[in-house]
Scaffold this motif. Sequence first.
Motif, PDB file in Angstrom:
ATOM      1  N   ASN A  28      14.306  44.246  19.575  1.00 30.36           N
ATOM      2  CA  ASN A  28      14.291  44.065  21.028  1.00 30.36           C
ATOM      3  C   ASN A  28      14.244  42.595  21.408  1.00 30.36           C
ATOM      4  OD1 ASN A  28      13.984  46.676  22.849  1.00 30.36           O
ATOM      5  ND2 ASN A  28      12.995  47.121  20.897  1.00 30.36           N
ATOM      6  N   LEU A  29      13.554  41.773  20.636  1.00 34.15           N
ATOM      7  CA  LEU A  29      13.515  40.340  20.917  1.00 34.15           C
ATOM      8  C   LEU A  29      14.900  39.720  20.725  1.00 34.15           C
ATOM      9  CD1 LEU A  29      11.952  37.827  21.663  1.00 34.15           C
ATOM     10  CD2 LEU A  29      11.204  37.623  19.279  1.00 34.15           C
ATOM     11  N   ALA A 149       9.941  46.189  29.406  1.00 34.73           N
ATOM     12  CA  ALA A 149       9.295  45.121  30.185  1.00 34.73           C
ATOM     13  C   ALA A 149       9.087  43.876  29.340  1.00 34.73           C
ATOM     14  CB  ALA A 149       7.960  45.613  30.739  1.00 34.73           C
ATOM     15  N   ALA A 150       8.725  44.083  28.070  1.00 29.08           N
ATOM     16  CA  ALA A 150       8.522  42.942  27.166  1.00 29.08           C
ATOM     17  C   ALA A 150       9.795  42.129  27.015  1.00 29.08           C
ATOM     18  CB  ALA A 150       8.040  43.444  25.803  1.00 29.08           C
ATOM     19  N   LYS A 151      10.941  42.788  26.951  1.00 30.16           N
ATOM     20  CA  LYS A 151      12.225  42.090  26.847  1.00 30.16           C
ATOM     21  C   LYS A 151      12.481  41.221  28.071  1.00 30.16           C
ATOM     22  CE  LYS A 151      15.868  44.398  25.450  1.00 30.16           C
ATOM     23  NZ  LYS A 151      16.842  45.483  25.316  1.00 30.16           N
ATOM     24  N   VAL A 152      12.192  41.754  29.240  1.00 26.70           N
ATOM     25  CA  VAL A 152      12.423  41.009  30.482  1.00 26.70           C
ATOM     26  C   VAL A 152      11.581  39.740  30.500  1.00 26.70           C
ATOM     27  CG1 VAL A 152      12.104  41.064  32.985  1.00 26.70           C
ATOM     28  CG2 VAL A 152      13.104  43.034  31.818  1.00 26.70           C
ATOM     29  N   TYR A 153      10.303  39.864  30.174  1.00 23.60           N
ATOM     30  CA  TYR A 153       9.412  38.706  30.255  1.00 23.60           C
ATOM     31  C   TYR A 153       9.625  37.743  29.091  1.00 23.60           C
ATOM     32  CZ  TYR A 153       7.117  40.243  34.438  1.00 23.60           C
ATOM     33  OH  TYR A 153       6.873  40.577  35.752  1.00 23.60           O
ATOM     34  N   ASN A 175       1.224  37.570  25.370  1.00 22.10           N
ATOM     35  CA  ASN A 175       0.927  38.994  25.247  1.00 22.10           C
ATOM     36  C   ASN A 175       1.377  39.718  26.501  1.00 22.10           C
ATOM     37  OD1 ASN A 175      -1.038  39.838  22.760  1.00 22.10           O
ATOM     38  ND2 ASN A 175      -1.300  37.684  23.288  1.00 22.10           N
ATOM     39  N   ILE A 176       1.923  40.913  26.310  1.00 25.96           N
ATOM     40  CA  ILE A 176       2.505  41.676  27.413  1.00 25.96           C
ATOM     41  C   ILE A 176       1.793  43.027  27.506  1.00 25.96           C
ATOM     42  CG2 ILE A 176       4.629  42.722  28.297  1.00 25.96           C
ATOM     43  CD1 ILE A 176       5.596  40.359  25.905  1.00 25.96           C
ATOM     44  N   PRO A 177       1.290  43.383  28.682  1.00 29.45           N
ATOM     45  CA  PRO A 177       0.615  44.691  28.814  1.00 29.45           C
ATOM     46  C   PRO A 177       1.602  45.836  28.635  1.00 29.45           C
ATOM     47  CG  PRO A 177       0.847  43.629  30.966  1.00 29.45           C
ATOM     48  CD  PRO A 177       1.302  42.630  29.943  1.00 29.45           C
ATOM     49  N   ILE A 184       3.723  45.213  36.322  1.00 27.56           N
ATOM     50  CA  ILE A 184       3.314  43.876  35.865  1.00 27.56           C
ATOM     51  C   ILE A 184       3.321  42.926  37.059  1.00 27.56           C
ATOM     52  CG2 ILE A 184       3.891  41.923  34.376  1.00 27.56           C
ATOM     53  CD1 ILE A 184       4.933  43.876  32.327  1.00 27.56           C
ATOM     54  N   LYS A 185       2.189  42.240  37.253  1.00 31.06           N
ATOM     55  CA  LYS A 185       1.998  41.400  38.441  1.00 31.06           C
ATOM     56  C   LYS A 185       2.600  40.008  38.295  1.00 31.06           C
ATOM     57  CE  LYS A 185      -2.334  43.786  39.525  1.00 31.06           C
ATOM     58  NZ  LYS A 185      -3.805  43.635  39.627  1.00 31.06           N
TER      59      LYS A 185
END
Length: 261
Positions: A28-29, A149-153, A175-177, A184-185
């Motif tokens: 994914n990264l 979501a981790a990919k986006v951030y 770190n990503i929740p 995600i805020k």
Amino acid sequence: MATAKKSKQKPTILITNDDGITAPGIRNLVEAVKDLGTIVVVAPDKPQSGMGHAITIGQPLRLTANHSYEGIEAYQCSGTPVDCVKLAVDKVLHRKPDLCLSGINHGANHSINVIYSGTMSAAVEASIESIPSIGFSLMDFSIEADFSAAKVYARKIVEQLLSKKVDKHCVLNVNIPAVPEKLIKGIKVCRQAYAKYEEDFVERKDPGGKKYYWLTGEFVNFDKGKDTDVWALKNNYVSVVPVQFDLTNYQLKNKLENFWP
């Protein structure tokens, strides 16, 4: 006569991890940043979680081409995450990449976990080699974790780092929740919380009757600050902690200098 503008060369991005080259996190990264530069993957051939900054000595290292990333040069290494970075620079790239990314780890690397993390040790090793780096972790240990979501951030943070002139020793612990992107805020730059596992070793016996021990533990946060990575993640922010390989306690150093004038 006007000369044509020289096209900007794409940055070289080294990607590694500690969960192994076939882990969903690293795939994914790669997917998230593959168009941002020339990607080269060098990652362990098996899971290496909890290896910290270990290096392989006393036995040979194997480096084998891996063809599971279409259109991307990739290698699997028999050693640790730190070995992967060292070999990538010396034997694959033959130079330092512009950026090193490690992850996306399956599970949190916040607070004290940064000390044990193979993911973060790979990023720190790159920093030691004067390569800006980022370690990414998603707070979900599942092999079926949702990395959307981790990919986006991850992409946002990489784009920002590539667009700025940063210190060659810059290393970020991200770190990503494990929540949907809409929850995600945002991104919060934090300090590392004082939190750790209160550990216990469960004693068991194997089929032959010999004792063995299984490490267990409960995560305890001793730090109630609202500027920490633990607080940020609990409140659905992506935490970004700048870390360093200089472990000197400068306040204590100043005090000790008066002990032996």
